[in-house]
Design an enzyme around this catalytic site. Structure first.
Site, PDB file in Angstrom:
ATOM      1  N   VAL A  10      -2.168  37.993 -10.265  1.00  0.00           N
ATOM      2  CA  VAL A  10      -2.450  37.231  -9.044  1.00  0.00           C
ATOM      3  C   VAL A  10      -3.305  36.006  -9.376  1.00  0.00           C
ATOM      4  CG1 VAL A  10      -2.202  39.218  -7.499  1.00  0.00           C
ATOM      5  CG2 VAL A  10      -4.458  38.726  -8.496  1.00  0.00           C
ATOM      6  N   HIS A  52       3.143  40.191  -7.320  1.00  0.00           N
ATOM      7  CA  HIS A  52       2.037  40.834  -6.591  1.00  0.00           C
ATOM      8  C   HIS A  52       1.205  39.843  -5.798  1.00  0.00           C
ATOM      9  CE1 HIS A  52       2.309  44.307  -9.710  1.00  0.00           C
ATOM     10  NE2 HIS A  52       3.220  44.404  -8.772  1.00  0.00           N
ATOM     11  N   TYR A  54     -12.542  40.260  -3.679  1.00  0.00           N
ATOM     12  CA  TYR A  54     -11.558  39.196  -3.970  1.00  0.00           C
ATOM     13  C   TYR A  54     -12.226  37.836  -4.117  1.00  0.00           C
ATOM     14  CZ  TYR A  54      -7.653  42.316  -3.791  1.00  0.00           C
ATOM     15  OH  TYR A  54      -6.768  43.332  -4.114  1.00  0.00           O
ATOM     16  N   GLY A  82       1.450  41.908 -22.406  1.00  0.00           N
ATOM     17  CA  GLY A  82       0.174  42.260 -21.778  1.00  0.00           C
ATOM     18  C   GLY A  82       0.265  43.090 -20.519  1.00  0.00           C
ATOM     19  N   CYS A 126      -3.411  32.553  15.095  1.00  0.00           N
ATOM     20  CA  CYS A 126      -3.533  33.588  16.144  1.00  0.00           C
ATOM     21  C   CYS A 126      -4.920  34.184  16.219  1.00  0.00           C
ATOM     22  CB  CYS A 126      -2.509  34.711  15.864  1.00  0.00           C
ATOM     23  SG  CYS A 126      -3.034  35.838  14.550  1.00  0.00           S
TER      24      CYS A 126
HETATM   25  C1  BV8 Z   1       5.337  49.999  -3.813  1.00  0.00           C
HETATM   26  C2  BV8 Z   1      -2.325  43.206  -6.826  1.00  0.00           C
HETATM   27  C3  BV8 Z   1       6.668  51.061  -2.304  1.00  0.00           C
HETATM   28  C4  BV8 Z   1      -3.621  43.431  -6.169  1.00  0.00           C
HETATM   29  C5  BV8 Z   1      -1.499  45.238  -7.880  1.00  0.00           C
HETATM   30  C6  BV8 Z   1       4.209  57.296  -9.009  1.00  0.00           C
HETATM   31  C7  BV8 Z   1       5.100  56.888 -10.004  1.00  0.00           C
HETATM   32  C8  BV8 Z   1       5.601  55.587 -10.028  1.00  0.00           C
HETATM   33  C9  BV8 Z   1       5.208  54.674  -9.035  1.00  0.00           C
HETATM   34  C10 BV8 Z   1       4.335  55.099  -8.064  1.00  0.00           C
HETATM   35  C11 BV8 Z   1       3.828  56.391  -8.049  1.00  0.00           C
HETATM   36  N1  BV8 Z   1       2.989  56.490  -6.998  1.00  0.00           N
HETATM   37  C12 BV8 Z   1       2.945  55.311  -6.350  1.00  0.00           C
HETATM   38  C13 BV8 Z   1       3.776  54.474  -6.974  1.00  0.00           C
HETATM   39  C14 BV8 Z   1       4.062  53.087  -6.591  1.00  0.00           C
HETATM   40  C15 BV8 Z   1       2.932  52.177  -7.048  1.00  0.00           C
HETATM   41  C16 BV8 Z   1       2.710  52.342  -8.536  1.00  0.00           C
HETATM   42  O1  BV8 Z   1       3.469  51.838  -9.336  1.00  0.00           O
HETATM   43  N2  BV8 Z   1       1.623  53.051  -8.882  1.00  0.00           N
HETATM   44  C17 BV8 Z   1       1.347  53.278 -10.284  1.00  0.00           C
HETATM   45  C18 BV8 Z   1      -0.120  52.933 -10.574  1.00  0.00           C
HETATM   46  C19 BV8 Z   1       1.653  54.731 -10.608  1.00  0.00           C
HETATM   47  N3  BV8 Z   1       3.406  50.862  -6.769  1.00  0.00           N
HETATM   48  C20 BV8 Z   1       3.107  50.324  -5.568  1.00  0.00           C
HETATM   49  O2  BV8 Z   1       2.378  50.820  -4.731  1.00  0.00           O
HETATM   50  C21 BV8 Z   1       3.780  48.996  -5.304  1.00  0.00           C
HETATM   51  N4  BV8 Z   1       4.421  49.082  -4.024  1.00  0.00           N
HETATM   52  O3  BV8 Z   1       5.755  50.755  -4.655  1.00  0.00           O
HETATM   53  O4  BV8 Z   1       5.741  50.018  -2.558  1.00  0.00           O
HETATM   54  C22 BV8 Z   1       7.024  51.067  -0.914  1.00  0.00           C
HETATM   55  C23 BV8 Z   1       8.235  51.610  -0.596  1.00  0.00           C
HETATM   56  C24 BV8 Z   1       8.597  51.660   0.696  1.00  0.00           C
HETATM   57  C25 BV8 Z   1       7.750  51.175   1.678  1.00  0.00           C
HETATM   58  C26 BV8 Z   1       6.505  50.637   1.354  1.00  0.00           C
HETATM   59  C27 BV8 Z   1       6.136  50.568   0.048  1.00  0.00           C
HETATM   60  C28 BV8 Z   1       2.750  47.881  -5.250  1.00  0.00           C
HETATM   61  C29 BV8 Z   1       2.141  47.727  -6.614  1.00  0.00           C
HETATM   62  C30 BV8 Z   1       1.283  46.461  -6.629  1.00  0.00           C
HETATM   63  C31 BV8 Z   1      -0.165  46.841  -6.599  1.00  0.00           C
HETATM   64  N5  BV8 Z   1      -0.968  45.623  -6.756  1.00  0.00           N
HETATM   65  N6  BV8 Z   1      -2.215  44.124  -7.955  1.00  0.00           N
HETATM   66  C32 BV8 Z   1      -4.735  42.953  -7.048  1.00  0.00           C
HETATM   67  O5  BV8 Z   1      -4.489  42.417  -8.144  1.00  0.00           O
HETATM   68  O6  BV8 Z   1      -5.886  43.108  -6.604  1.00  0.00           O
HETATM   69  S1  BV8 Z   1      -1.185  46.131  -9.275  1.00  0.00           S
HETATM   70  C33 BV8 Z   1      -2.183  45.710 -10.576  1.00  0.00           C
HETATM   71  O7  BV8 Z   1      -1.630  46.416 -11.683  1.00  0.00           O
HETATM   72  C34 BV8 Z   1      -2.136  44.243 -10.999  1.00  0.00           C
HETATM   73  O8  BV8 Z   1      -1.225  43.445 -10.276  1.00  0.00           O
HETATM   74  C35 BV8 Z   1      -1.631  44.305 -12.415  1.00  0.00           C
HETATM   75  O9  BV8 Z   1      -0.936  43.219 -12.774  1.00  0.00           O
HETATM   76  C36 BV8 Z   1      -0.764  45.508 -12.308  1.00  0.00           C
HETATM   77  C37 BV8 Z   1      -0.255  46.086 -13.575  1.00  0.00           C
HETATM   78  O10 BV8 Z   1      -1.340  46.231 -14.455  1.00  0.00           O
HETATM   79  P1  BV8 Z   1      -1.204  45.446 -15.848  1.00  0.00           P
HETATM   80  O11 BV8 Z   1      -0.936  44.013 -15.565  1.00  0.00           O
HETATM   81  O12 BV8 Z   1      -0.241  46.171 -16.704  1.00  0.00           O
HETATM   82  O13 BV8 Z   1      -2.670  45.530 -16.388  1.00  0.00           O
HETATM   83  P2  BV8 Z   1      -3.290  46.737 -17.221  1.00  0.00           P
HETATM   84  O14 BV8 Z   1      -4.768  46.560 -17.267  1.00  0.00           O
HETATM   85  O15 BV8 Z   1      -2.705  48.020 -16.725  1.00  0.00           O
HETATM   86  O16 BV8 Z   1      -2.705  46.487 -18.694  1.00  0.00           O
HETATM   87  C38 BV8 Z   1      -3.155  45.376 -19.450  1.00  0.00           C
HETATM   88  C39 BV8 Z   1      -2.354  45.396 -20.724  1.00  0.00           C
HETATM   89  O17 BV8 Z   1      -2.719  44.241 -21.456  1.00  0.00           O
HETATM   90  C40 BV8 Z   1      -2.654  46.603 -21.598  1.00  0.00           C
HETATM   91  O18 BV8 Z   1      -1.440  47.108 -22.101  1.00  0.00           O
HETATM   92  C41 BV8 Z   1      -3.516  46.013 -22.720  1.00  0.00           C
HETATM   93  O19 BV8 Z   1      -3.308  46.670 -23.963  1.00  0.00           O
HETATM   94  C42 BV8 Z   1      -2.954  44.618 -22.806  1.00  0.00           C
HETATM   95  N7  BV8 Z   1      -3.841  43.608 -23.394  1.00  0.00           N
HETATM   96  C43 BV8 Z   1      -5.192  43.571 -23.404  1.00  0.00           C
HETATM   97  N8  BV8 Z   1      -5.612  42.453 -24.063  1.00  0.00           N
HETATM   98  C44 BV8 Z   1      -4.477  41.785 -24.454  1.00  0.00           C
HETATM   99  C45 BV8 Z   1      -3.360  42.517 -24.025  1.00  0.00           C
HETATM  100  N9  BV8 Z   1      -2.094  42.119 -24.258  1.00  0.00           N
HETATM  101  C46 BV8 Z   1      -1.938  40.967 -24.948  1.00  0.00           C
HETATM  102  N10 BV8 Z   1      -2.951  40.198 -25.374  1.00  0.00           N
HETATM  103  C47 BV8 Z   1      -4.236  40.580 -25.158  1.00  0.00           C
HETATM  104  N11 BV8 Z   1      -5.250  39.817 -25.604  1.00  0.00           N
HETATM  105 ZN    ZN Z   2      -2.268  35.053  12.575  1.00  0.00          ZN
END
Ligand code: BV8
Ligand code: ZN
Length: 259
Positions: A107, A134, A71, A205, A168
């Site tokens: 983020v 997020h 990070y 995006g 803390c």
């Molecule tokens: C939760 C922060 C529940 C940290 C991130 C199965 C099915 C469905 C869901 C799930 C599953 N199994 C698990 C889950 C839930 C899970 C999830 O969705 N998993 C997915 C992967 C299957 N979700 C979670 O865990 C969430 N929490 O569900 O809690 C719960 C319930 C009860 C009790 C407790 C908990 C938490 C999810 C958050 C995770 N944290 N990030 C960090 O950043 O370090 S996620 C991470 O992915 C980033 O935040 C990012 O933003 C996010 C999404 O990715 P994208 O932004 O879409 O980025 P990506 O690279 O994928 O795509 C980029 C796009 O840009 C592409 O399309 C590309 O073509 C395009 N692009 C490229 N260049 C350009 C462009 N577009 C325009 N212009 C350009 N020039």
């Molecule tokens: Zn604390």
């Protein structure tokens, strides 16, 4: 995929201009042209670093130094970057008209910096700020008492030198949402309330792979909004697009958000 025609750009522009209320959902792609690697694209962030090794509470429990190093590195990378034409066009558009809610999965702080640069002053800029589903790369949160501070320098030489809570003494963590963690309730509420009211939804995006964030676009569609998607590659939200523009955000947002 060929570049969008003038008619497609006009269709997107008209759908967004005539909507009284718009919800915008951005992902890592809106920051790609600023030089910030996306998560799942070629050379994406997860490629060099396995997500399960770094962006989960278990990983942090197992090796907080490694997670903090990643990070701290990302903070420095983002600090070297600047908002691109997509962030600026979005900020200009939000400050020029009412009724737009920006929801971001990112983020990084590029939407915020673009709003401040366009507005010139903090009060006006607040209208261009995103709902951050997020969390924020530039804030730390206490893993024990949740106390939140602006992120400072990180010395990952040992667990003892990692950031500790001023309240803390507990170990601080990056103030981001990891996989398996709940999103901030107020942010989720505000994002889905905006989606429920929206007449148009602009998706920029994001692969649409991560939930509940991607659900914002589905909720807007369900509420009858016209969905406009800007992305050079196929996404998991393409099936709900009313207007689908294949191209880079930095090139397409300025014309579709033009006054
Ligand atoms: C939760 C922060 C529940 C940290 C991130 C199965 C099915 C469905 C869901 C799930 C599953 N199994 C698990 C889950 C839930 C899970 C999830 O969705 N998993 C997915 C992967 C299957 N979700 C979670 O865990 C969430 N929490 O569900 O809690 C719960 C319930 C009860 C009790 C407790 C908990 C938490 C999810 C958050 C995770 N944290 N990030 C960090 O950043 O370090 S996620 C991470 O992915 C980033 O935040 C990012 O933003 C996010 C999404 O990715 P994208 O932004 O879409 O980025 P990506 O690279 O994928 O795509 C980029 C796009 O840009 C592409 O399309 C590309 O073509 C395009 N692009 C490229 N260049 C350009 C462009 N577009 C325009 N212009 C350009 N020039
Ligand atoms: Zn604390």
């Amino acid at each position: 995929m060929n570049a969008p025609s003038a008619a497609e750009i006009e269709a997107a522009r008209a759908a967004l201009a005539k909507a009284l209320r718009v919800v915008v959902l951005t992902g890592a792609g809106v920051s790609a042209e600023s030089g910030i690697p996306t998560f799942r694209g070629a050379g994406g962030l997860w490629k060099q670093f396995r997500a399960e090794d770094l962006a989960t509470p278990i990983a942090f429990g197992r090796d907080p130094r490694l997670v903090w190093e990643w990070y701290a590195w990302r903070r420095e990378e983002v600090r070297k970057c600047r908002p691109n034409a997509a962030h600026v066009a979005l900020a200009r558009w939000m400050l020029s008209r009412p009724g737009v809610t920006l929801v971001s999965q990112n983020v990084d702080d590029l939407h915020e910096r673009a709003a401040r640069e366009v507005a010139g002053d903090a009060d006006v800029a607040s209208r261009g700020l995103p709902i951050k589903l997020h969390g924020s790369l530039f804030h730390d949160r206490c893993a024990r008492c949740n106390h939140r501070v602006e992120g400072g320098p990180v010395n990952a030489a040992s667990v003892e030198t990692l950031p500790h809570c001023p309240e803390c003494g507990g170990l601080m963590r990056p103030d981001v949402v990891w996989f398996g963690e709940m999103l901030p309730a107020r942010a989720v509420e505000a994002a889905f309330a905006a989606a429920a009211e929206a007449e148009a939804c602009l998706v920029v995006g994001t692969t649409g792979a991560v939930y509940p964030a991607a659900g914002v676009a589905h909720a807007a569609k369900g509420a009858g909004a016209s969905v406009v998607i800007v992305d050079p590659a196929a996404t998991e939200l393409d099936a709900i697009a009313d207007v689908r523009l294949h191209g880079a955000a930095g090139e397409l947002l300025p014309p579709i958000l033009a006054g």
